[in-house]
Design a protein around this motif. Structure first.
Motif: not given
Length: 98
Positions: A56-65
């Motif tokens: 959840q965190n990796d996807v969210k942070l990656y997509l947030a740049g």
């Protein structure tokens, strides 16, 4: 389990020898699966909460740049390891069966 996540697991099986038999084709498959995973996982609603916080965190942070995370995932080996962790989690929890 969401159909696109099942598809990712099925296609991931084509790369199980990634480290021992690495090729440009397998790197391209891993890269496509990585971006497919980001798109699919980020579109999940409540089902997303059934998966470990790391995904959840990796996807969210990656997509947030997030700069550090984006840099980390430039490496195809790190992408492969994340997909491998996801695949293993799905198999261990019986969300995905061969």
């Amino acid at each position: 389990m969401n159909a696109c996540l099942v598809n990712i697991c099925e296609r991931f099986e084509e790369t199980t020898d990634f480290f021992s038999n690495r090729s440009q084709e397998k790197e391209e498959i891993v890269t496509k699966l990585f971006f497919d995973f980001l798109e699919c996982f980020s579109s999940l609603k409540a089902e997303k909460l059934e998966y470990p916080k790391e995904f959840q965190n990796d996807v969210k942070l990656y997509l947030a740049g997030h700069v550090i995370l984006k840099k980390k995932f430039e490496d195809v080996e790190i992408r492969y390891l994340m997909l491998s962790d996801f695949y293993d989690f799905c198999r261990l929890t019986k969300r995905y069966k061969k």
